[in-house]
Write an enzyme that holds these catalytic residues in place. Structure first.
Site, PDB file in Angstrom:
ATOM      1  N   GLY A   1       0.822  -1.206   0.000  1.00 35.42           N
ATOM      2  CA  GLY A   1       0.000   0.000   0.000  1.00 35.42           C
ATOM      3  C   GLY A   1       0.854   1.253   0.000  1.00 35.42           C
ATOM      4  O   GLY A   1       1.881   1.317   0.673  1.00 35.42           O
TER       5      GLY A   1
ATOM      6  N   VAL B   1      16.888   8.396  -0.656  1.00 36.45           N
ATOM      7  CA  VAL B   1      17.771   7.274  -0.972  1.00 36.45           C
ATOM      8  C   VAL B   1      18.604   7.592  -2.215  1.00 36.45           C
ATOM      9  O   VAL B   1      19.825   7.390  -2.241  1.00 36.45           O
ATOM     10  CB  VAL B   1      16.953   5.983  -1.196  1.00 36.45           C
ATOM     11  CG1 VAL B   1      17.820   4.893  -1.828  1.00 36.45           C
ATOM     12  CG2 VAL B   1      16.365   5.492   0.117  1.00 36.45           C
TER      13      VAL B   1
ATOM     14  N   ARG C   1       0.959  -5.170  -5.232  1.00 35.49           N
ATOM     15  CA  ARG C   1       1.050  -6.344  -4.366  1.00 35.49           C
ATOM     16  C   ARG C   1       1.315  -7.547  -5.267  1.00 35.49           C
ATOM     17  O   ARG C   1       0.615  -7.755  -6.255  1.00 35.49           O
ATOM     18  CB  ARG C   1      -0.240  -6.529  -3.568  1.00 35.49           C
ATOM     19  CG  ARG C   1      -0.572  -5.333  -2.679  1.00 35.49           C
ATOM     20  CD  ARG C   1      -1.760  -5.618  -1.784  1.00 35.49           C
ATOM     21  NE  ARG C   1      -2.205  -4.426  -1.084  1.00 35.49           N
ATOM     22  CZ  ARG C   1      -1.656  -3.952   0.028  1.00 35.49           C
ATOM     23  NH1 ARG C   1      -0.623  -4.579   0.552  1.00 35.49           N
ATOM     24  NH2 ARG C   1      -2.131  -2.863   0.624  1.00 35.49           N
TER      25      ARG C   1
ATOM     26  N   ASP D   1       4.917  -4.492   6.302  1.00 34.10           N
ATOM     27  CA  ASP D   1       5.344  -5.825   6.744  1.00 34.10           C
ATOM     28  C   ASP D   1       5.515  -6.798   5.581  1.00 34.10           C
ATOM     29  O   ASP D   1       6.493  -7.549   5.522  1.00 34.10           O
ATOM     30  CB  ASP D   1       4.327  -6.402   7.738  1.00 34.10           C
ATOM     31  CG  ASP D   1       4.668  -6.030   9.175  1.00 34.10           C
ATOM     32  OD1 ASP D   1       5.843  -5.758   9.451  1.00 34.10           O
ATOM     33  OD2 ASP D   1       3.749  -6.021  10.015  1.00 34.10           O
TER      34      ASP D   1
ATOM     35  N   THR E   1       4.220   2.795   5.797  1.00 34.20           N
ATOM     36  CA  THR E   1       2.828   2.353   5.874  1.00 34.20           C
ATOM     37  C   THR E   1       2.079   3.263   6.825  1.00 34.20           C
ATOM     38  O   THR E   1       2.608   3.639   7.874  1.00 34.20           O
ATOM     39  CB  THR E   1       2.712   0.894   6.351  1.00 34.20           C
ATOM     40  OG1 THR E   1       1.337   0.596   6.629  1.00 34.20           O
ATOM     41  CG2 THR E   1       3.513   0.627   7.604  1.00 34.20           C
TER      42      THR E   1
ATOM     43  N   ASP F   1      -0.292   2.550   8.727  1.00 33.12           N
ATOM     44  CA  ASP F   1      -0.828   1.857   9.903  1.00 33.12           C
ATOM     45  C   ASP F   1       0.084   1.913  11.127  1.00 33.12           C
ATOM     46  O   ASP F   1      -0.353   1.609  12.241  1.00 33.12           O
ATOM     47  CB  ASP F   1      -1.125   0.397   9.565  1.00 33.12           C
ATOM     48  CG  ASP F   1      -2.307   0.253   8.626  1.00 33.12           C
ATOM     49  OD1 ASP F   1      -3.228   1.076   8.705  1.00 33.12           O
ATOM     50  OD2 ASP F   1      -2.300  -0.678   7.802  1.00 33.12           O
TER      51      ASP F   1
ATOM     52  N   ASP G   1       2.429  -0.050  12.145  1.00 30.54           N
ATOM     53  CA  ASP G   1       2.358  -1.335  12.858  1.00 30.54           C
ATOM     54  C   ASP G   1       3.469  -2.304  12.470  1.00 30.54           C
ATOM     55  O   ASP G   1       3.286  -3.520  12.547  1.00 30.54           O
ATOM     56  CB  ASP G   1       1.003  -1.994  12.605  1.00 30.54           C
ATOM     57  CG  ASP G   1       0.769  -2.318  11.125  1.00 30.54           C
ATOM     58  OD1 ASP G   1       1.531  -1.816  10.268  1.00 30.54           O
ATOM     59  OD2 ASP G   1      -0.171  -3.064  10.824  1.00 30.54           O
TER      60      ASP G   1
ATOM     61  N   ARG H   1      -6.412  -2.500   9.928  1.00 30.97           N
ATOM     62  CA  ARG H   1      -6.939  -3.858   9.927  1.00 30.97           C
ATOM     63  C   ARG H   1      -6.484  -4.648  11.154  1.00 30.97           C
ATOM     64  O   ARG H   1      -7.235  -5.392  11.745  1.00 30.97           O
ATOM     65  CB  ARG H   1      -6.506  -4.579   8.651  1.00 30.97           C
ATOM     66  CG  ARG H   1      -7.208  -5.908   8.409  1.00 30.97           C
ATOM     67  CD  ARG H   1      -6.838  -6.464   7.051  1.00 30.97           C
ATOM     68  NE  ARG H   1      -7.169  -5.539   5.987  1.00 30.97           N
ATOM     69  CZ  ARG H   1      -6.740  -5.666   4.726  1.00 30.97           C
ATOM     70  NH1 ARG H   1      -5.958  -6.676   4.394  1.00 30.97           N
ATOM     71  NH2 ARG H   1      -7.087  -4.786   3.806  1.00 30.97           N
TER      72      ARG H   1
ATOM     73  N   SER I   1     -24.022  15.718  20.892  1.00 33.43           N
ATOM     74  CA  SER I   1     -23.453  15.031  19.733  1.00 33.43           C
ATOM     75  C   SER I   1     -22.196  14.300  20.179  1.00 33.43           C
ATOM     76  O   SER I   1     -21.572  14.667  21.169  1.00 33.43           O
ATOM     77  CB  SER I   1     -23.129  16.015  18.608  1.00 33.43           C
ATOM     78  OG  SER I   1     -22.123  16.934  19.023  1.00 33.43           O
TER      79      SER I   1
END
Length: 320
Positions: free
Chosen positions: A12, A24, A73, A104, A126, A128, A130, A172, A216
């Protein structure tokens, strides 16, 4: 001795990937190395899509979202025979080492190539946040700020109509985006994969807030914790409150990187190239205790950094 490196982005996309490609490329050239860009990640190694990169090729990209090298992917890359074909092509290009920018899954591909003898380093990219071996991944800060901007706009409507706004965000397997965006936006509740989802308790929490004259509420839901539509249906069927749903989707991956992501991408890039030049291969570049470090893949597997449990409790205490 390393004289030429390859660089690819995989999995992703994340804001800051272009900043990492730029970092780089230009730092490697500064160190006297040639750079080959691999287009569309591991898939590009199989379809032989590459291009040499110079300083000008990576100009005017630091502020752009996505990745100039494209990404994909590649499930085929799980197979050893496919990995060997990719290795043969890297050798044909006279590439001595590979820099992989991704999450990952991308790192697992880098590990596979390293086991076959190709020196690799992985720059964590990423949204996420994670990945093993690092407390921070390029793209996370931008994503949180994108969610925050959306939540703040949605709150205006929730307040105007006395509603509960349920906002589903990416995550996720990890709730970093939901937690940090929820904290920054003053959400009444966050649902994350790291904690069992108790919708009855959520309804009680929201009802108590409304009894305290809060008309609210905002509930931020990580996609791995629950479906936003299920949360909305449960609230609607078990309370008098009026919930509605917003699924933010891919907007969280796009846009120019924040200042922090652009800076970290550059620092990670420098460490990646320096590590290769120094003969430190087969590692993930990461931020641990505010230090940029290179951790061998085998050691990184034991370095997992969970969400901040105090922040998780604090969001709900402050959201009442």
């Amino acid at each position: 001795m390393i004289t030429k490196i390859g660089v690819l982005t995989s999995g992703g996309d994340a804001p800051g990937m272009n900043a990492a490609i730029r970092g780089v490329t230009r730092y490697a050239i500064q160190k006297g190395l040639a750079v080959e860009g691999i287009v569309r990640g591991y898939e590009g190694l199989l379809s032989h899509e590459t291009m040499p990169l110079n300083r000008r090729d990576v100009g005017e990209i630091i502020h752009r979202g996505g990745t100039m090298l494209r990404t994909a992917r590649c499930l085929e890359f799980l197979e050893t025979d496919t990995q060997k074909k990719a290795l043969d092509y890297l050798h044909k290009l006279e590439i001595d080492a590979l820099v992989v920018i991704g999450g990952d899954g991308s790192m697992r591909g880098a590990q596979a190539l390293s086991r076959l003898g190709m020196p690799t380093v992985t720059i964590p990219g990423t949204i996420d946040n994670d990945m093993m071996g690092t407390q921070y991944t390029v793209g996370f800060d931008t994503s949180v700020n994108t969610v925050l901007e959306s939540v703040n706009k949605i709150r205006d409507t929730a307040f105007s109509h006395d509603r509960v706004a349920v906002i589903e965000v990416m995550g996720r397997h990890a709730g970093f985006i939901a937690l940090h965006a929820g904290m920054a936006s003053g959400a009444e509740a966050v649902l994350v994969p790291e904690h069992p989802v108790d919708l009855q308790s959520l309804c009680e929490h929201l009802a108590e807030s409304h009894r305290m004259k809060k008309m609210s509420s905002i509930v931020v839901v990580a996609e791995g914790a629950a479906k936003g539509s299920d949360v909305v249906d449960y609230i609607r069927n078990h309370t008098y409150l009026e919930p509605n749903l917003t699924v933010l989707g891919y907007v969280q991956r796009g846009g120019s990187p924040s200042a922090y992501d652009a800076i970290i991408a550059g620092m990670f890039s420098q460490k990646a190239v320096d590590s290769l030049v120094a003969g430190t291969y087969n590692c993930v570049i990461g931020l641990i205790n505010n230090l940029v470090v290179a951790t061998p893949y085998t050691e990184a597997e034991n370095l997992r950094f969970p969400i901040d449990e105090n922040m998780y409790q604090l969001v709900h205490w402050l959201g009442r």
